[in-house]
Motif scaffolding. Structure first.
Motif, short mmCIF file in Angstrom:
data_model
loop_
_atom_site.label_atom_id
_atom_site.label_comp_id
_atom_site.label_asym_id
_atom_site.label_seq_id
_atom_site.Cartn_x
_atom_site.Cartn_y
_atom_site.Cartn_z
N VAL A 125 0.61 -1.26 0.18
CA VAL A 125 -0.04 -0.10 -0.29
C VAL A 125 0.76 1.38 0.01
CG1 VAL A 125 -1.96 -1.33 1.04
CG2 VAL A 125 0.14 -0.08 2.13
N GLY A 126 0.06 2.57 0.11
CA GLY A 126 1.19 3.43 0.31
C GLY A 126 0.43 4.07 1.49
N VAL A 127 1.18 4.45 2.23
CA VAL A 127 0.85 5.41 3.26
C VAL A 127 1.55 7.27 3.47
CG1 VAL A 127 1.82 6.07 5.47
CG2 VAL A 127 1.28 3.54 4.74
N ALA A 143 8.62 0.87 10.16
CA ALA A 143 8.36 -0.66 10.64
C ALA A 143 7.83 -2.23 9.60
CB ALA A 143 7.14 0.04 11.93
N HIS A 144 7.31 -1.12 8.31
CA HIS A 144 6.56 -2.60 7.61
C HIS A 144 7.33 -2.33 6.24
CE1 HIS A 144 3.40 -3.99 11.11
NE2 HIS A 144 3.73 -2.67 10.96
N PRO A 145 8.52 -2.43 5.80
CA PRO A 145 8.62 -2.29 4.60
C PRO A 145 8.15 -3.11 3.34
CG PRO A 145 10.54 -3.22 6.06
CD PRO A 145 9.19 -3.25 7.45
N ASP A 146 8.09 -4.19 4.00
CA ASP A 146 7.29 -5.24 3.37
C ASP A 146 6.30 -4.56 2.39
OD1 ASP A 146 7.24 -5.74 5.98
OD2 ASP A 146 5.98 -8.19 5.25
N ARG A 147 5.59 -4.39 3.79
CA ARG A 147 3.49 -3.97 3.13
C ARG A 147 3.26 -1.72 2.34
NH1 ARG A 147 0.10 -5.74 8.56
NH2 ARG A 147 -1.58 -5.24 6.69
N VAL A 148 4.34 -1.12 3.18
CA VAL A 148 4.36 -0.15 2.64
C VAL A 148 5.70 0.14 0.96
CG1 VAL A 148 4.67 2.51 2.46
CG2 VAL A 148 3.81 0.32 4.52
N ALA A 149 4.96 0.24 0.02
CA ALA A 149 5.55 0.66 -1.13
C ALA A 149 5.82 2.13 -1.27
CB ALA A 149 5.05 -0.28 -2.26
N ALA A 150 5.07 3.10 -1.32
CA ALA A 150 4.73 4.54 -1.70
C ALA A 150 4.55 5.02 0.24
CB ALA A 150 3.90 5.06 -2.29
N LEU A 151 6.27 6.17 0.00
CA LEU A 151 5.55 6.91 1.43
C LEU A 151 5.85 8.74 1.23
CD1 LEU A 151 5.50 7.67 4.61
CD2 LEU A 151 8.58 7.15 3.44
N ALA A 152 4.49 9.59 1.43
CA ALA A 152 4.47 10.48 1.38
C ALA A 152 4.00 11.73 2.96
CB ALA A 152 3.33 11.03 -0.03
N ALA A 153 4.97 12.56 3.00
CA ALA A 153 4.81 13.11 3.94
C ALA A 153 4.23 14.79 3.78
CB ALA A 153 6.08 13.21 5.09
N ALA A 161 12.26 11.61 12.74
CA ALA A 161 12.65 10.46 12.62
C ALA A 161 14.05 9.67 12.81
CB ALA A 161 11.38 9.83 10.67
N GLY A 162 14.65 10.34 12.24
CA GLY A 162 16.07 9.81 12.39
C GLY A 162 16.49 8.64 11.49
N PRO A 163 17.99 8.48 11.46
CA PRO A 163 18.23 7.15 10.40
C PRO A 163 17.91 5.73 10.80
CG PRO A 163 19.64 9.10 11.43
CD PRO A 163 18.93 9.24 11.64
N GLU A 164 18.26 5.51 12.18
CA GLU A 164 17.88 4.54 12.47
C GLU A 164 15.95 4.15 11.48
OE1 GLU A 164 15.93 1.74 16.07
OE2 GLU A 164 16.49 3.94 16.46
N SER A 165 14.83 4.87 11.70
CA SER A 165 13.58 4.35 10.72
C SER A 165 13.96 4.58 9.41
CB SER A 165 12.90 5.59 10.83
OG SER A 165 12.18 5.38 12.75
N PHE A 166 15.09 6.34 8.84
CA PHE A 166 15.34 5.53 7.62
C PHE A 166 15.96 5.10 7.03
CE2 PHE A 166 15.94 11.02 8.37
CZ PHE A 166 14.22 10.85 8.41
N ARG A 167 17.28 4.11 7.58
CA ARG A 167 18.09 3.20 7.25
C ARG A 167 16.43 1.95 6.53
NH1 ARG A 167 21.70 4.93 10.04
NH2 ARG A 167 21.07 3.43 12.41
N ARG A 168 15.83 1.69 7.31
CA ARG A 168 14.34 0.79 6.91
C ARG A 168 13.57 0.31 6.27
NH1 ARG A 168 12.40 -0.85 12.59
NH2 ARG A 168 11.17 -3.10 11.71
N ILE A 169 13.58 1.88 6.03
CA ILE A 169 12.25 2.35 4.50
C ILE A 169 12.78 1.26 2.71
CG2 ILE A 169 11.14 3.80 3.09
CD1 ILE A 169 11.41 5.90 6.30
N THR A 170 11.83 1.38 2.15
CA THR A 170 12.33 0.52 1.04
C THR A 170 11.30 1.42 -0.34
OG1 THR A 170 10.94 -1.42 1.47
CG2 THR A 170 13.48 -1.73 1.46
N ALA A 171 9.89 1.57 0.63
CA ALA A 171 9.01 2.67 -0.71
C ALA A 171 9.84 3.57 -0.81
CB ALA A 171 8.47 2.62 0.95
N ARG A 172 9.15 4.08 -2.34
CA ARG A 172 9.83 5.39 -2.73
C ARG A 172 9.05 6.59 -2.19
NH1 ARG A 172 7.62 5.38 -7.64
NH2 ARG A 172 8.81 7.65 -8.07
#
Length: 243
Positions: A125-127, A143-153, A161-172
């Protein structure tokens, strides 16, 4: 667009939410939309319905459900600068209490509820999110890189969010910043951090905007910036394999 109310089971009790989806039946790519701090209200219903009209199944949760159901605050029809101090006096304790741990604890149930809707197609999904909801969108994608394919804020404190969260993101990702929210130096530093973390993203400062520019019920609203937000969000969702 049809809009329904539902209750999402979470580890700390039910969270009320709305879901918007296109007319005509069928299953559509899912989008989890986090509201700004003012929560679910007519302006958020309009945003959800607009996105649904472009062919998406959209779920908007009451992120502060631990403090009660919607509406949590008695909001005026138009939130101007005179109204903000009293609203924020009640709102900030809820924001401060909603820790990263709680955001992540709720994210799975929200995604599950979106996936379970008969209007939602299976798959990633997108978030997206606004203001503090944009930060929650980032944490959800991490937290759910396998379930989120697109991210917008949008007009969101993404850097928190910081580097710890950023490093886990696979979404565009797309991050649309208000001009009043960060300096060019802060923008550049955030870009370096996102690049170093490997986030596939596009970031912009929306010229002449102030925090909250997407929200038509506030004095921060900028119609041109809202259109620009759609010009960025819709192609991101459309080019990303979701649903």
């Amino acid at each position: 667009m049809p809009i329904e109310t539902l209750h999402v089971p979470t580890p700390d009790g039910p969270a009320d939410a709305i879901v918007a989806f296109p007319d005509g039946g069928g299953r559509h790519p899912g989008v989890l939309m986090y509201p700004d701090g003012f929560g679910i209200r007519p302006a958020l219903r309009e945003l959800a319905a607009e996105l649904a009209g472009h062919g998406y199944s959209v779920l908007v949760p009451n992120v502060f459900h631990r403090h009660g159901p919607t509406p949590l605050l008695d909001l005026p029809e138009h939130i101007d600068r005179d109204a903000r101090p009293a609203i924020f006096a009640r709102l900030m304790p809820m924001i401060e209490a909603h820790t990263t741990e709680l955001v992540r604890r709720d994210a799975g149930p929200y995604l599950d509820a979106l996936a379970a809707r008969p209007q939602t197609a299976p798959g990633p999904v997108g978030v997206t999110g606004y203001c503090i909801g944009g930060l929650y969108a980032v944490h959800t994608a991490a937290a759910h890189p396998d379930r989120v394919a697109a991210l917008a804020a949008f007009h969101a404190p993404v850097g928190a969010a910081g580097p710890e969260s950023f490093r886990r993101i696979t979404a565009r990702a797309h991050f649309g910043h208000a001009a009043s929210d960060l300096t060019s130096e802060q923008f550049d530093a955030l870009e370096r951090e996102l690049d170093a973390s490997g986030v596939d993203h596009r970031s912009e400062i929306y010229p002449g905007t102030v925090h909250g520019f997407t929200m038509p019920d506030t004095d921060a609203f900028d119609p041109a910036a809202l259109r620009h937000h759609w010009d960025r969000l819709l192609p991101l969702l459309g080019a990303t394999p979701t649903g």
